[in-house]
Scaffold this active site. Structure first.
Site, short mmCIF file in Angstrom:
data_model
loop_
_atom_site.label_atom_id
_atom_site.label_comp_id
_atom_site.label_asym_id
_atom_site.label_seq_id
_atom_site.Cartn_x
_atom_site.Cartn_y
_atom_site.Cartn_z
N ARG A 65 45.28 -43.20 2.76
CA ARG A 65 46.81 -43.26 2.73
C ARG A 65 47.32 -44.06 3.66
O ARG A 65 48.34 -44.60 3.25
CB ARG A 65 47.29 -42.04 2.95
CG ARG A 65 46.81 -40.92 1.75
CD ARG A 65 47.35 -39.50 2.06
NE ARG A 65 46.99 -38.93 3.38
CZ ARG A 65 47.33 -37.82 3.99
NH1 ARG A 65 48.07 -37.15 3.42
NH2 ARG A 65 46.64 -37.73 5.09
N LYS A 125 31.85 -30.33 0.20
CA LYS A 125 31.80 -28.87 -0.13
C LYS A 125 32.98 -28.39 0.33
O LYS A 125 33.75 -28.88 1.26
CB LYS A 125 30.62 -28.16 0.83
CG LYS A 125 30.26 -28.82 2.11
CD LYS A 125 31.47 -28.43 3.18
CE LYS A 125 32.00 -27.10 3.66
NZ LYS A 125 32.90 -27.18 4.66
N LEU A 167 38.01 -35.25 0.93
CA LEU A 167 39.49 -34.73 0.92
C LEU A 167 39.76 -33.38 0.89
O LEU A 167 38.73 -32.63 0.99
CB LEU A 167 40.07 -35.47 -0.41
CG LEU A 167 40.34 -36.79 -0.79
CD1 LEU A 167 40.86 -36.92 -2.31
CD2 LEU A 167 41.18 -37.54 0.14
N TYR A 193 43.94 -45.03 -3.20
CA TYR A 193 42.72 -44.28 -3.86
C TYR A 193 42.42 -44.72 -5.31
O TYR A 193 41.67 -44.85 -5.63
CB TYR A 193 42.93 -42.56 -3.98
CG TYR A 193 43.33 -41.94 -2.63
CD1 TYR A 193 42.86 -42.52 -1.26
CD2 TYR A 193 43.58 -40.80 -2.49
CE1 TYR A 193 42.88 -41.89 -0.14
CE2 TYR A 193 43.79 -39.78 -1.38
CZ TYR A 193 43.35 -40.44 -0.16
OH TYR A 193 43.33 -39.86 0.94
N1 LIG Z 1 29.59 -31.64 5.19
C1 LIG Z 1 30.40 -31.57 6.34
O1 LIG Z 1 29.74 -31.47 7.33
C2 LIG Z 1 31.77 -31.32 6.42
C3 LIG Z 1 32.15 -31.43 7.75
C4 LIG Z 1 33.74 -31.36 8.01
C5 LIG Z 1 34.50 -31.22 6.73
N2 LIG Z 1 33.70 -31.10 5.48
C6 LIG Z 1 34.68 -31.27 4.02
O2 LIG Z 1 35.31 -32.41 4.08
C7 LIG Z 1 36.57 -32.16 3.59
C8 LIG Z 1 37.53 -32.77 4.57
O3 LIG Z 1 37.57 -32.15 5.78
P1 LIG Z 1 37.86 -32.86 7.10
O4 LIG Z 1 37.53 -31.96 8.16
O5 LIG Z 1 37.14 -34.22 7.22
O6 LIG Z 1 39.39 -33.11 6.95
P2 LIG Z 1 40.22 -34.06 7.54
O7 LIG Z 1 39.89 -34.68 8.71
O8 LIG Z 1 41.76 -33.46 7.37
O9 LIG Z 1 40.32 -35.19 6.45
C9 LIG Z 1 40.82 -35.10 5.17
C10 LIG Z 1 41.45 -36.56 4.74
O10 LIG Z 1 41.93 -36.19 3.50
C11 LIG Z 1 43.12 -37.60 3.37
N3 LIG Z 1 44.04 -36.46 2.66
C12 LIG Z 1 44.64 -36.83 1.48
N4 LIG Z 1 45.59 -36.16 1.10
C13 LIG Z 1 45.66 -35.32 2.36
C14 LIG Z 1 46.66 -34.22 2.52
N5 LIG Z 1 47.68 -33.72 1.54
N6 LIG Z 1 46.42 -33.59 3.77
C15 LIG Z 1 45.55 -33.97 4.54
N7 LIG Z 1 44.62 -35.01 4.48
C16 LIG Z 1 44.93 -35.72 3.28
C17 LIG Z 1 43.27 -37.94 4.58
O11 LIG Z 1 42.68 -39.10 4.55
P3 LIG Z 1 43.79 -40.66 4.53
O12 LIG Z 1 44.84 -40.26 5.23
O13 LIG Z 1 42.77 -41.56 5.25
O14 LIG Z 1 43.83 -40.87 3.07
C18 LIG Z 1 42.55 -36.98 5.65
O15 LIG Z 1 42.01 -37.75 6.69
C19 LIG Z 1 36.66 -30.59 3.32
O16 LIG Z 1 36.44 -30.48 2.13
C20 LIG Z 1 35.61 -30.23 3.96
O17 LIG Z 1 35.32 -29.07 3.55
C21 LIG Z 1 32.67 -31.42 5.10
#
Ligand SMILES: NC(=O)c1ccc[n+]([C@@H]2O[C@H](COP(=O)([O-])OP(=O)(O)OC[C@H]3O[C@@H](n4cnc5c(N)ncnc54)[C@H](OP(=O)(O)O)[C@@H]3O)[C@@H](O)[C@H]2O)c1
Length: 275
Positions: free
Chosen positions: A15, A75, A52, A36
């Site tokens: 975004r 996940k 996301l 996106y």
């Molecule tokens: N496999 C793993 O090891 C692992 C670890 C952590 C998280 N996860 C998964 O990854 C996903 C994201 O988690 P995260 O910890 O990375 O979250 P995060 O840091 O908050 O990142 C989510 C990203 O989604 C985008 N986004 C789009 N709409 C949004 C909204 N309405 N509110 C907030 N963010 C929005 C933003 O990117 P932009 O602003 O750049 O578009 C934001 O940086 C979740 O499904 C979580 O379960 C997996």
């Protein structure tokens, strides 16, 4: 993803384009998309990775599949089994691969551990950490927050990996701001085996897997993430997914597996609500 030997990052969408540019500063080959949507319209993109918030997994997976992209989605696959089923059906219709990014399943030590289990009686799987930031996506019900979906999905996944599908579920949860900050579930299986799963945002960092069998007690510390390990399960996962795309072979974690996991998460949530 940058380390993958059989794929490369072509475009990154955010975004906030400035943030995306900063992220890609060390990778001159990759571009920043305007949005996106623009990324999904890019003909050079074969597959998308969706990191996301949970509530947006389904929408953007469906849009990516409509754009004929393969999808590796974080996940849990959706916020419930119904969403996961819709996503799986969409992948089928589009003739594209869809896989949930459960990287821990690609860790060779985890695979060896699970394969070594004989005659299990009980599985105990826990994943907790201290979440202090009340603005985190994990604390927002509208974004699919809560400990069960965030870390309980691992505990359920590993219990099912070892014991199969449960036939009974009971659970308790503590709620804050409409999301569960701790959930405990008890699963029972046809064989007579049981599993206890525990997910929390209220504890010190805690990850453990214990399997009691008729002959021994097996333990694995930090079963779900092992960042300081010689193996990188994220790289192994991304490469495995790319192999499936490149050679049109089934993905390692098929959507049916993800749907089955989501069904148990749904049952735990429902049991906690009615307890
Ligand atoms: N496999 C793993 O090891 C692992 C670890 C952590 C998280 N996860 C998964 O990854 C996903 C994201 O988690 P995260 O910890 O990375 O979250 P995060 O840091 O908050 O990142 C989510 C990203 O989604 C985008 N986004 C789009 N709409 C949004 C909204 N309405 N509110 C907030 N963010 C929005 C933003 O990117 P932009 O602003 O750049 O578009 C934001 O940086 C979740 O499904 C979580 O379960 C997996």
């Amino acid at each position: 993803m940058f380390a993958s030997s059989n794929g490369s990052i072509v475009v990154l969408a955010s975004r906030d384009q400035a943030r995306a540019r900063e992220l890609l500063s060390g990778y001159p080959g990759a571009r920043v998309a305007e949005s996106y949507e623009a990324l999904l319209g890019d003909p050079e993109v074969d597959a998308v990775y969706i990191p996301l918030p949970n509530s947006l997994h389904s929408e953007w997976t469906l849009r990516a599949l409509e754009a004929k992209k393969h999808v590796l989605c974080e996940k849990p696959l959706g916020v419930d089994a119904r969403e996961a089923e819709e996503m799986a059906a969409a992948a089928e219709r589009a003739g594209r691969h869809l896989m949930e990014a459960f990287m821990y399943r690609f860790h060779p030590a985890m695979r060896d551990f699970v394969e070594s289990v004989r005659e299990p009686l009980h599985v105990e799987a826990s994943f907790g950490f201290q979440l202090k930031d009340r603005n985190d996506i994990r604390m927002q019900a509208a974004l699919g927050g809560g400990a069960l979906l965030d870390v309980g999905c691992y505990a359920v996944s590993v219990s099912r990996w070892i014991l199969g599908e449960p036939r009974g579920v009971s659970a308790r949860a503590s709620l804050e701001n409409g999301v569960d900050v701790t959930t405990t579930g008890l699963l029972s299986f046809q064989s007579g085996a049981t599993a206890s799963v525990w997910a929390s945002f209220e504890s010190p960092e805690e990850q453990e897997l214990k399997v009691v069998t008729r002959r021994e007690v097996l333990r694995r510390i930090r079963p779900f993430s092992s960042y300081r390990d010689p193996h990188d399960p994220y790289q192994l996962m991304v490469e495995s997914f790319a192999e499936s795309v490149l050679h049109d072979r089934p993905v390692e974690i098929p959507p049916a597996e993800s749907i089955a996991n989501m069904r148990v998460l749904d049952q735990i949530r429902a049991a906690a609500r009615s307890s």
